[in-house]
Design a protein around this motif. Structure first.
Motif, PDB file in Angstrom:
ATOM      1  N   GLY A 234       0.843  -1.152  -0.083  1.00 42.83           N
ATOM      2  CA  GLY A 234      -0.007   0.055   0.015  1.00 42.83           C
ATOM      3  C   GLY A 234       0.716   1.306  -0.050  1.00 42.83           C
ATOM      4  O   GLY A 234       0.361   2.184   0.372  1.00 42.83           O
ATOM      5  N   GLN A 341      -5.296   0.571  -1.186  1.00 38.04           N
ATOM      6  CA  GLN A 341      -5.338  -0.687  -0.196  1.00 38.04           C
ATOM      7  C   GLN A 341      -4.298  -1.678  -0.357  1.00 38.04           C
ATOM      8  O   GLN A 341      -3.681  -1.927  -1.314  1.00 38.04           O
ATOM      9  N   ALA A 342      -3.747  -1.820   0.997  1.00 39.88           N
ATOM     10  CA  ALA A 342      -2.747  -3.017   1.195  1.00 39.88           C
ATOM     11  C   ALA A 342      -3.425  -4.317   0.973  1.00 39.88           C
ATOM     12  O   ALA A 342      -3.910  -4.921   1.831  1.00 39.88           O
TER      13      ALA A 342
END
Length: 467
Positions: A234, A341-342
């Protein structure tokens, strides 16, 4: 059909073109064939971009193709702008040395330097010819190298150089394909993006500089909908700034001999800079000239630890985004249209209702989930592992043991002066490599300055071998 030459250059992007320029400038008479499937030399993957928004991620003062003149691009741009070229440069409102030119314009600059070198070479009987084809195979002999081209033609040379450049993941067929590229849009294809519903959701895999380019492409295509970006950590590239000069601490301290020691010392200097009210990018910018030395001195275990634990942060801090692109990404994040988003990409999923669905696993979660969008873009960066590249030449060279993977399977192995190592570790007498294929040797082997220095050194080596 068959042709012969003194030097065969495989690849006509920045690496191959810069090598040709340096060879043409040397005293002596030589015939150079550059084998490149694209219509033009000097562009390759990086500088074939046609949109003004796709800019270099370094300012003009950092991007000279002449290792003997760091101001070469600045001087060329000054003349080009004065003659009426690139009127949009005024929008950046900075000195010419601090401009971030469009990558397509940089390609024009490279081509002009090649044309000038051709004129210099012609005075002593040296020539360069563009063979528009792909090299499918290669054989080495005691006194020559023979290339077999995709069109059946054979080329014979005294020496050959692998200047194949980068293999962008978005445009490179994979030996074990997930099908991602088949389902994905090209990050730089603005025309294809104009076919999307402007308000639709677009999914992007990867959050590095290719993602930044993809966001620029979407913006120029008129897309105004949500953009969901998924990457393992991310992390976004930092914006490139123009900090003041900082002491070259690596030049003063030769006891720093491993990536871990380098990071420890670099963090200390960054903290010192911040304490003095100076941008932390100032100490970081002194490091590039020494990366090759530190990386080559490290053990395989130290390199592996660096790649496993530090690489994502190194990439986001060191490979920074051009200011205008970074501003766009930040604005879209503030508006809530772009979300990072990770999460790891796991697979494509069947999608009956149109668009595309992917399965991801968010960091910290055990279960996977499915995300849907109108389109998908693969921005996962560069494929450096030749074993995964489903292209004829890399596969043939590996299969027949003419090359072997480089350290950590990054590119291919070679000696310090570019002679390719075979599967037994023997250095070739007539086959050399430069640029991105030597990523494992030097870690940073893709930037313009890296390529320019390698081109000059290799040209001098080949010129001396010719006698």
């Amino acid at each position: 059909m068959s042709q012969s030459a003194d030097i065969l250059v495989i690849g006509g992007g920045l690496s191959g073109t810069m090598l040709a320029v340096q060879l043409l400038r040397l005293p002596g008479r030589r015939k150079i064939l550059v084998i490149e499937p694209r219509v033009e030399l000097g562009r390759g993957e990086a500088y074939s971009a046609v949109e003004l928004g796709h800019t270099l991620n370094g300012n003009a003062a950092r991007m000279s193709v002449d290792p003997d003149n760091p101001d070469d691009l600045t001087q060329w741009l000054t003349e080009h702008i004065a003659a009426g070229g690139w009127p949009e440069s005024a929008e950046q409102n900075v000195p010419v040395s601090e401009l971030f030119p469009p990558r397509g314009l940089f390609g024009v600059y490279v081509q002009q330097r090649l044309a000038e070198a051709c004129n210099v070479g012609a005075q002593q009987g040296s020539t360069v010819e563009h063979i528009r084809a792909e090299v499918a195979d290669l054989q080495t002999f005691a006194d020559s190298v023979q290339l077999i081209l995709s069109d059946g033609q054979h080329l014979t040379g005294v020496f050959a150089v692998l200047a194949t450049g980068m293999f962008p993941a978005a445009r490179t067929p994979q030996k074990q394909s997930s099908g991602l590229n088949t389902a994905a849009l090209d990050p730089w294809d603005v025309t294809a993006m104009r076919q999307l519903d402007p308000q639709s959701t677009v999914l992007i895999i990867g959050s590095g500089l290719t993602m930044v380019d993809a966001v620029v492409s979407l913006e120029q295509a008129g897309h105004r909908g949500p953009i969901e970006v998924f990457s393992r950590h991310g992390l976004l590239p930092h914006a490139r700034r123009q900090p003041p000069a900082w002491v070259d601490f690596l030049a003063e301290d030769h006891s720093i001999r491993s990536p871990r020691q380098l990071l420890r010392e670099l963090r200390r200097h960054c903290r010192d800079a911040i304490a003095q009210g100076i941008d932390w990018q100032a100490p970081l910018d002194t490091v590039r000239a020494h990366i090759g030395r530190v990386w080559s001195q490290a053990t395989d275990m130290q390199r592996r630890q660096f790649v496993r634990h530090v690489r994502p942060w190194w990439e986001s801090h060191h490979h920074r985004s051009p200011p205008l692109s970074a501003q766009l990404v930040e604005r879209l994040r503030e508006e809530g249209r772009l979300r990072i988003q990770a999460a790891s990409f796991k697979a494509l999923e069947p999608c009956a209702e149109g668009g595309v669905s992917i399965r991801i696993r968010r960091r910290g979660e055990a279960e996977t989930c499915v995300v849907h969008g109108a389109a998908l873009i693969n921005s996962s960066g560069i494929e450096y592992d030749w074993r995964r590249v489903a292209r004829p030449l890399p596969q043939q060279l590996l299969a027949r043991g003419l090359v072997r993977p480089g350290p950590l399977a990054l590119g291919i192995a070679a000696t310090i002066d570019g002679a390719v190592l075979d599967e037994h570790g023997q250095a070739a007498n007539r086959l050399f490599a430069m640029g991105p294929p030597l990523r494992g040797m030097w870690w940073e082997s893709t930037a313009v300055t890296d390529v320019a220095l390698q081109a000059k050194a290799l040209a001098l080596r080949l010129g001396a071998e010719q006698g």
